[in-house]
Design a protein around this motif. Structure first.
Motif, PDB file in Angstrom:
ATOM      1  N   ALA A   6      10.156 -19.503 -18.569  1.00 32.06           N
ATOM      2  CA  ALA A   6       9.167 -19.510 -17.722  1.00 32.06           C
ATOM      3  C   ALA A   6       9.662 -20.114 -16.256  1.00 32.06           C
ATOM      4  CB  ALA A   6       8.077 -20.279 -18.499  1.00 32.06           C
ATOM      5  N   ALA A   7      10.358 -21.096 -16.197  1.00 38.43           N
ATOM      6  CA  ALA A   7      10.689 -21.647 -14.878  1.00 38.43           C
ATOM      7  C   ALA A   7      11.648 -20.529 -14.443  1.00 38.43           C
ATOM      8  CB  ALA A   7      11.825 -22.605 -15.088  1.00 38.43           C
ATOM      9  N   ILE A   8      12.483 -19.726 -15.022  1.00 34.07           N
ATOM     10  CA  ILE A   8      13.297 -18.622 -14.508  1.00 34.07           C
ATOM     11  C   ILE A   8      12.496 -17.584 -14.009  1.00 34.07           C
ATOM     12  CG2 ILE A   8      15.150 -16.946 -14.942  1.00 34.07           C
ATOM     13  CD1 ILE A   8      16.379 -18.747 -16.916  1.00 34.07           C
ATOM     14  N   ALA A   9      11.635 -17.070 -14.681  1.00 36.96           N
ATOM     15  CA  ALA A   9      10.601 -16.204 -14.284  1.00 36.96           C
ATOM     16  C   ALA A   9       9.967 -16.407 -12.975  1.00 36.96           C
ATOM     17  CB  ALA A   9       9.441 -15.903 -15.433  1.00 36.96           C
ATOM     18  N   CYS A  10       9.501 -17.567 -12.827  1.00 36.34           N
ATOM     19  CA  CYS A  10       8.918 -18.412 -11.730  1.00 36.34           C
ATOM     20  C   CYS A  10       9.599 -18.160 -10.527  1.00 36.34           C
ATOM     21  CB  CYS A  10       8.433 -19.759 -11.794  1.00 36.34           C
ATOM     22  SG  CYS A  10       6.747 -19.980 -12.646  1.00 36.34           S
ATOM     23  N   GLY A  11      11.001 -18.585 -10.678  1.00 41.12           N
ATOM     24  CA  GLY A  11      11.985 -18.734  -9.744  1.00 41.12           C
ATOM     25  C   GLY A  11      12.136 -17.119  -9.282  1.00 41.12           C
ATOM     26  N   LEU A  12      12.358 -16.212 -10.236  1.00 41.07           N
ATOM     27  CA  LEU A  12      12.721 -14.859  -9.860  1.00 41.07           C
ATOM     28  C   LEU A  12      11.545 -14.491  -9.078  1.00 41.07           C
ATOM     29  CD1 LEU A  12      14.409 -13.401 -13.012  1.00 41.07           C
ATOM     30  CD2 LEU A  12      15.400 -13.663 -10.501  1.00 41.07           C
ATOM     31  N   ALA A  13      10.366 -14.511  -9.455  1.00 40.12           N
ATOM     32  CA  ALA A  13       9.115 -13.924  -8.819  1.00 40.12           C
ATOM     33  C   ALA A  13       9.360 -14.408  -7.213  1.00 40.12           C
ATOM     34  CB  ALA A  13       8.090 -14.263  -9.566  1.00 40.12           C
ATOM     35  N   TYR A  14       9.365 -15.834  -7.211  1.00 37.23           N
ATOM     36  CA  TYR A  14       9.319 -16.218  -5.808  1.00 37.23           C
ATOM     37  C   TYR A  14      10.423 -15.990  -5.039  1.00 37.23           C
ATOM     38  CZ  TYR A  14       9.484 -19.618  -2.049  1.00 37.23           C
ATOM     39  OH  TYR A  14       9.461 -20.459  -0.727  1.00 37.23           O
ATOM     40  N   THR A  15      11.548 -15.630  -5.532  1.00 34.42           N
ATOM     41  CA  THR A  15      12.950 -15.296  -4.711  1.00 34.42           C
ATOM     42  C   THR A  15      12.744 -13.730  -4.395  1.00 34.42           C
ATOM     43  OG1 THR A  15      14.112 -17.069  -6.064  1.00 34.42           O
ATOM     44  CG2 THR A  15      15.301 -15.400  -4.940  1.00 34.42           C
ATOM     45  N   ILE A  16      12.187 -13.015  -5.205  1.00 29.67           N
ATOM     46  CA  ILE A  16      11.990 -11.487  -4.825  1.00 29.67           C
ATOM     47  C   ILE A  16      10.962 -11.386  -3.555  1.00 29.67           C
ATOM     48  CG2 ILE A  16      11.373  -9.408  -5.855  1.00 29.67           C
ATOM     49  CD1 ILE A  16      12.375  -9.888  -8.588  1.00 29.67           C
ATOM     50  N   LEU A  17      10.093 -12.167  -3.796  1.00 38.05           N
ATOM     51  CA  LEU A  17       9.011 -12.077  -2.720  1.00 38.05           C
ATOM     52  C   LEU A  17       9.759 -12.557  -1.387  1.00 38.05           C
ATOM     53  CD1 LEU A  17       5.996 -11.987  -1.855  1.00 38.05           C
ATOM     54  CD2 LEU A  17       5.749 -14.339  -2.465  1.00 38.05           C
ATOM     55  N   GLN A  18      10.579 -13.596  -1.490  1.00 32.35           N
ATOM     56  CA  GLN A  18      11.114 -14.120  -0.058  1.00 32.35           C
ATOM     57  C   GLN A  18      11.959 -13.222   0.316  1.00 32.35           C
ATOM     58  OE1 GLN A  18      10.257 -16.326   1.841  1.00 32.35           O
ATOM     59  NE2 GLN A  18       9.328 -18.135   1.022  1.00 32.35           N
ATOM     60  N   ILE A  19      12.836 -12.513  -0.429  1.00 34.54           N
ATOM     61  CA  ILE A  19      13.689 -12.018   0.001  1.00 34.54           C
ATOM     62  C   ILE A  19      13.185 -10.507   0.607  1.00 34.54           C
ATOM     63  CG2 ILE A  19      15.476  -9.886  -0.647  1.00 34.54           C
ATOM     64  CD1 ILE A  19      16.539 -12.077  -2.865  1.00 34.54           C
ATOM     65  N   ALA A  20      11.878  -9.932   0.110  1.00 30.65           N
ATOM     66  CA  ALA A  20      11.210  -8.898   0.474  1.00 30.65           C
ATOM     67  C   ALA A  20      10.544  -9.161   1.735  1.00 30.65           C
ATOM     68  CB  ALA A  20      10.204  -8.470  -0.479  1.00 30.65           C
ATOM     69  N   LEU A  21      10.051 -10.434   1.930  1.00 25.82           N
ATOM     70  CA  LEU A  21       9.489 -10.688   3.319  1.00 25.82           C
ATOM     71  C   LEU A  21      10.529 -10.848   4.583  1.00 25.82           C
ATOM     72  CD1 LEU A  21       6.885 -13.712   2.180  1.00 25.82           C
ATOM     73  CD2 LEU A  21       6.308 -11.507   3.118  1.00 25.82           C
TER      74      LEU A  21
END
Lengths: 181, 181
Positions: free
Chosen positions: B74-89
């Protein structure tokens, strides 16, 4: 030709506003709360003993037999040392009087990194304890160790509360951080 | 009578320096690094299977059987979702051009809280996994689960590296935080 800024802005620039007494009291309150949570967590952790019944034999065990609880103890010790230091510094500052602005930017940077690192240490201590307690309790189900692991949960929960206080302090000290250090 | 500040200071006051391209590139680099660590950690975690030999019976088990590893997922999934969002932004911002300063203070505050919360989540995920792995490995010593738990260590170590990158990002976003929000 550009117009010079009005005197009020000039004085604001030369004298940044000191941290208010209210914010210092909030921080002190949170630190005392952290201290209380950590002390109770420490007492529950170190006085915890359990007995496992495997076959006809009984095994006594303490928190030292579980590596995650040892790390948890180290995390609590770190947290307590840092919290006591910060409470002492704050009290020293209050006694010396708020009028004299002796604390420079260095203190704010120390608060920032201190709160950040200590909050990570407390968070990992609580997480390691929760993880090990959950999985070991499942492994030892029915062997009589439930009370021991329930106390482990209690101790980890209090550590988690201590972490929450330190995390709030970390947000406050981030906002107080001087720019361009 | 106080002398008015020189024009250079006045102009610095009215126009705060925008986040430089260099600092934005550093942040992007760290986010891509976090992404890479988390993806490899996820792959090792989810493909990990082990066999326990108890008596004459063999028990197959996967990461799902260990609660700490579920939390880690769950922690990795949260981290990945947030990181992908930030890279996209960030990429969106670079494509739109650095000249146009469309990002307001809101983005900086989002970065600050996002980095902070996600770094705590990653830290606790890694800590829970390390704690459970260490203690379960000791419990199951000699039953053939060593390879499984060693892979657990590998996965947790990569998650820890991802956490370190996010913690550095959290320090950077704290310094970029606008004052008095």
């Amino acid at each position: 030709m550009t117009a010079p800024p009005p005197p009020s802005m000039a004085s604001r620039m030369t004298a940044p506003p000191p941290p208010s007494t209210a914010s210092r009291m909030t921080a002190l309150f949170l630190r005392v709360l952290t201290f209380a949570f950590l002390v109770v967590s420490l007492v529950i952790l170190t006085t915890n003993t359990g007995t496992l019944e495997i076959g006809f034999e009984e095994f006594k065990f303490r928190f030292k037999d579980i590596y995650s609880y040892r790390y948890m103890l180290a995390a609590i010790a770190c947290g307590l040392a840092y919290t006591i230091l910060q409470i002492a510094l704050t009290l020293n500052h209050i006694v010396k009087g708020n009028g004299v602005q002796t604390s420079g930017d260095g203190n704010l940077v120390f608060d920032f990194y201190g709160d950040k690192v200590v909050s990570y240490i407390l968070a990992t201590g609580a997480a390691a304890a929760f993880g090990a307690t959950k999985d070991l309790k499942t492994q030892f189900a029915g062997l009589g160790g439930d009370k021991f692991f329930n106390k482990g949960y209690a101790s980890a929960s209090l550590l988690l509360l201590g972490f929450v206080c330190t995390a709030i302090l970390s947000v406050l000290s981030s906002y107080a951080l001087p720019k361009k250090v």
